[in-house]
Design an enzyme around this catalytic site. Structure first.
Site, mmCIF file in Angstrom:
data_model
loop_
_atom_site.group_PDB
_atom_site.id
_atom_site.type_symbol
_atom_site.label_atom_id
_atom_site.label_comp_id
_atom_site.label_asym_id
_atom_site.label_seq_id
_atom_site.Cartn_x
_atom_site.Cartn_y
_atom_site.Cartn_z
ATOM 1 N N CYS A 114 0.817 -1.212 0.000
ATOM 2 C CA CYS A 114 0.000 0.000 0.000
ATOM 3 C C CYS A 114 0.856 1.270 0.000
ATOM 4 C CB CYS A 114 -1.010 -0.041 1.152
ATOM 5 S SG CYS A 114 -2.462 0.966 0.799
ATOM 6 N N HIS A 222 -3.959 -5.115 0.567
ATOM 7 C CA HIS A 222 -3.439 -5.544 1.870
ATOM 8 C C HIS A 222 -3.509 -7.050 2.040
ATOM 9 C CE1 HIS A 222 -2.818 -1.591 3.658
ATOM 10 N NE2 HIS A 222 -3.769 -1.233 2.807
ATOM 11 N N GLU A 224 -1.666 -8.775 3.934
ATOM 12 C CA GLU A 224 -1.363 -9.151 5.319
ATOM 13 C C GLU A 224 -2.621 -9.435 6.137
ATOM 14 O OE1 GLU A 224 -1.410 -6.066 4.262
ATOM 15 O OE2 GLU A 224 -2.573 -4.988 5.787
HETATM 16 N N1 LIG Z 1 -2.039 6.783 2.678
HETATM 17 C C1 LIG Z 1 -1.937 6.168 1.354
HETATM 18 C C2 LIG Z 1 -1.659 4.676 1.495
HETATM 19 C C3 LIG Z 1 -2.868 3.957 2.033
HETATM 20 C C4 LIG Z 1 -2.537 2.856 3.016
HETATM 21 O O1 LIG Z 1 -1.381 2.463 3.208
HETATM 22 N N2 LIG Z 1 -3.576 2.376 3.694
HETATM 23 C C5 LIG Z 1 -3.365 1.498 4.816
HETATM 24 C C6 LIG Z 1 -4.457 1.540 5.847
HETATM 25 C C7 LIG Z 1 -4.960 2.907 6.117
HETATM 26 C C8 LIG Z 1 -6.204 2.900 7.006
HETATM 27 O O2 LIG Z 1 -6.288 2.072 7.952
HETATM 28 O O3 LIG Z 1 -7.078 3.704 6.723
HETATM 29 C C9 LIG Z 1 -3.206 6.383 0.548
HETATM 30 O O4 LIG Z 1 -4.215 6.809 1.156
HETATM 31 O O5 LIG Z 1 -3.202 6.109 -0.664
#
Ligand SMILES: N[C@@H](CCC(=O)NCCCC(=O)O)C(=O)O
Length: 254
Positions: A114, A222, A224
Site C-alpha cells: 500500500c 493488503h 497481510e
Molecule cells: N495513505 C496512502 C496509502 C494507504 C494505506 O497504506 N492504507 C493502509 C491503511 C490505512 C487505514 O487504515 O485507513 C493512501 O491513502 O493512498
C-alpha cells in the site's frame, strides 16, 4: 540445529499519542510475517539519519514496507504540497526511501504494501496521484467508514493479474479479489518498474522491479490482513518468506 528464522526489516511510522512520540508498526503486518511468511520482523525506527542502516541491512534477509494512513510527501516527486496530500510522515519517508534503495541494490527481498507500494514507485522516480476518487472514471478506493477492521479490510474489487510477471507466478493467472484502503495511487510509473496488476479503472495495483536480483513486489492492497485465510494473500507472504530464506541460505547464516 535448524537454520534461524530470516529477519525482515520493517520501517516504523511516527505516531504521537499519550504524550510521547512513538515509532510504531501495525501488528497485522508483523503477524503475517511470522505466521505465514515464517520470518521474524525487526521494526526499524524512523531515524534514518541517526542510525547505522548498514548494520541492519547486513543482518536481515528481507525488507517489508507497510501501509499507513499517512502519505509520501509530494515534494519527493516534484509536486507542490497541499492539504489534499496530507497527512505526512517525513521521517518514515526518509527511512523507507533508504531501505527500498538499499534492498533492491543489495538483492534483499522486498515486499512493499500500500503506502509501501507507493514509496517503491517514488523511489524509482515515479509520481502519485491523490484523492483518486475525484478523478473522472476512477473508482473510490478508500476504506469504508466502519468500526470493525474486518469490514474495512473486506475484499472490494477484482484486479487483473498481468501475464508472465512475478505476481502471476505467485497467485496464478486471472483476476483476484482484493481489499482497498487508499486515496492515492501510482500516477507516472517509476523507471524500471513493471505493472503486475491493475484495477478495472486502470489503477496500478501491483508492480515489480524489472531485472531485480531478488523478489521485489509492490501491491496496493493488503494481503497481510487475510494472509491466514485468503489463498492469494497467503501465497504472496509464502513466496516472500521463501525468498528471505533463500537470501539467508545464500549468506550462509545458520
Ligand atoms: N495513505 C496512502 C496509502 C494507504 C494505506 O497504506 N492504507 C493502509 C491503511 C490505512 C487505514 O487504515 O485507513 C493512501 O491513502 O493512498
Amino acid at each position: 540445529m535448524p537454520a534461524s528464522s530470516p529477519l525482515v526489516a520493517v520501517p516504523a511510522d511516527i505516531r504521537d499519542f499519550a504524550n510521547y512520540r512513538w515509532h510504531a508498526s501495525p501488528d497485522t503486518y508483523l503477524k503475517a510475517l511470522v505466521g505465514v511468511a515464517g520470518t521474524t520482523p525487526v521494526i526499524v525506527p524512523a531515524m534514518a539519519g541517526e542510525i547505522d542502516l548498514a548494520a541492519i541491512l547486513e543482518r536481515v534477509d528481507g525488507v517489508m514496507t507497510t501501509g499507513s494512513a499517512s502519505n509520501v510527501h509530494p515534494g519527493r516527486y516534484g509536486v507542490a504540497p497541499s492539504p489534499s496530500f496530507e497527512p505526512y510522515d517525513p521521517d518514515r519517508d526518509d527511512l523507507t526511501a533508504r531501505l527500498i534503495e538499499e534492498s533492491v541494490g543489495r538483492g534483499l527481498p522486498l515486499l512493499a504494501i500500500c503506502r509501501g507500494h507507493q514509496e517503491l514507485n517514488v523511489a524509482f522516480g515515479g509520481t502519485l496521484a491523490t484523492e483518486i476518487q475525484e478523478i473522472d472514471g476512477r473508482m473510490d478506493h478508500r476504506a469504508i467508514t466502519h468500526e470493525d477492521q474486518r469490514e474495512r479490510y473486506a475484499t472490494r474489487h477484482d484486479v487483473a493479474v498481468a501475464d508472465g510477471g512475478l505476481l502471476a507466478t505467485i497467485v496464478g493467472a486471472g483476476p483476484i479479489k482484493v481489499n482497498s484502503l487508499h486515496r492515492q495511487a501510482i500516477d507516472r510509473l517509476g523507471d524500471g518498474l513493471r505493472v503486475e496488476a491493475s484495477a478495472p479503472d486502470g489503477t496500478i495495483e501491483a508492480v515489480s522491479v524489472e531485472g531485480a536480483k531478488a523478489f521485489a513486489l509492490g501491491v496496493q492492497w493488503h494481503p497481510e490482513f487475510w494472509a491466514t485465510s485468503d489463498a492469494p494473500s497467503a501465497a504472496i507472504f509464502e513466496a516472500f518468506g521463501a525468498a528471505c530464506r533463500a537470501h539467508r541460505d545464500a549468506r550462509g547464516r545458520s
